[in-house]
Design an enzyme around this catalytic site. Structure first.
Site, short mmCIF file in Angstrom:
data_model
loop_
_atom_site.label_atom_id
_atom_site.label_comp_id
_atom_site.label_asym_id
_atom_site.label_seq_id
_atom_site.Cartn_x
_atom_site.Cartn_y
_atom_site.Cartn_z
N SER A 254 0.84 -1.20 0.00
CA SER A 254 0.00 0.00 0.00
C SER A 254 0.87 1.25 0.00
O SER A 254 1.98 1.25 0.57
CB SER A 254 -0.89 0.02 1.25
OG SER A 254 -1.53 1.27 1.40
N TYR B 93 -3.10 -1.78 9.65
CA TYR B 93 -3.11 -2.22 8.25
C TYR B 93 -1.76 -1.93 7.59
O TYR B 93 -1.16 -2.81 6.95
CB TYR B 93 -4.23 -1.49 7.51
CG TYR B 93 -4.23 -1.68 6.01
CD1 TYR B 93 -4.79 -2.81 5.43
CD2 TYR B 93 -3.69 -0.70 5.17
CE1 TYR B 93 -4.79 -2.98 4.05
CE2 TYR B 93 -3.69 -0.86 3.79
CZ TYR B 93 -4.24 -2.00 3.24
OH TYR B 93 -4.25 -2.15 1.88
#
Length: 251
Positions: free
Chosen positions: A143, A156
């Site tokens: 990400s 996350y």
């Protein structure tokens, strides 16, 4: 020989687009889904309409105990559909989002994110190593949030950061087999991630678009096509890299 790519979490979102992009480029696909068999079957049908082969297998990437059974089912599918004993590429895409400030993150939320985004990737890759052909490719999804901080994504992003380090070690340890390993780190994308937050929330979409040099958030085609390209022979010398695909987000 046609290349076969295993894409986890490919019944929807970026995984679906990646599977379709690989098929458009002339590859065959084994795709996994966690719960929605109908959506997975739709992706298989789309790939078959392109004249390629595809198989959908159920897999919960957060449940490590299920990996031996999955490996057996994968072996069977490869033998029956392709008369092969291996895949050429693995794309570890499956995942989910859960947004909470550090002070409010529960242990259950943390464990679920780590199990899917790091522990599952580690042990699924380990389980599949005998089934990945020498000279193959592994792509792990990370990400853009491992490079810049956006409140609410600490757990996350930490799990994704761990995957980036894992990719480096995989590249080092699998280099003798000619297997290249890279990480692809998307920026904000219009998918159903976090319930479609970026896609369906105008203010959030505008916020991320304003952070991006190209002036918009990404769409699935921006990522799936890039991954398909990364798996091609044209990129055979790209290895051990974190490649951000974000349109220039937060630069």
């Amino acid at each position: 020989m046609t290349k076969i790519t295993l894409v986890t979490g490919a019944s929807r979102g970026l995984g679906r687009n990646t599977a379709l992009s690989i098929a458009r480029a002339g590859g065959d696909v084994v795709l996994t889904y966690r719960s929605n068999a109908d959506e997975a079957a739709t992706v298989v049908a789309e790939i078959e309409r392109m004249g390629r082969k595809a198989v959908a297998l159920q897999l919960d990437t957060g449940t490590i105990a299920g990996f031996p059974s999955f490996t057996d089912r994968l072996r069977t599918a490869l033998a029956e559909t392709w008369q092969r004993e291996s895949v050429d590429n693995l794309v570890n895409n499956a995942g989910h989002g859960d947004m909470a400030p550090i002070a409010e993150t529960t242990e259950a939320q943390f464990d679920a994110l780590v199990n899917v985004h790091f522990k599952g990737v580690f042990f699924l890759t380990q389980a599949l190593l005998p089934l990945i052909a020498d000279g193959g490719r592994i792509v792990n999804l990370s990400s853009g949030l491992t490079r810049v901080a956006f409140p609410g994504f600490a757990a996350y992003s930490a799990a994704k950061g761990a995957v980036e380090i894992l990719s480096l070690y995989l590249a080092k340890e699998l280099g003798s087999r000619g297997i290249a390993v890279n990480t692809v780190a998307p920026g904000a994308i219009e998918t159903d991630f976090l319930g479609g937050a970026v896609r369906d929330t105008p203010d959030l979409n505008e916020t991320f678009a304003g952070m991006t040099a190209l002036g918009r958030v990404g769409v699935p085609d921006d990522i799936g096509r890039m991954i398909a390209s990364l798996l091609s022979e044209e990129n055979r010398w790209v290895n051990a890299q974190r490649i951000e695909v974000s349109g220039g987000q937060s630069i």
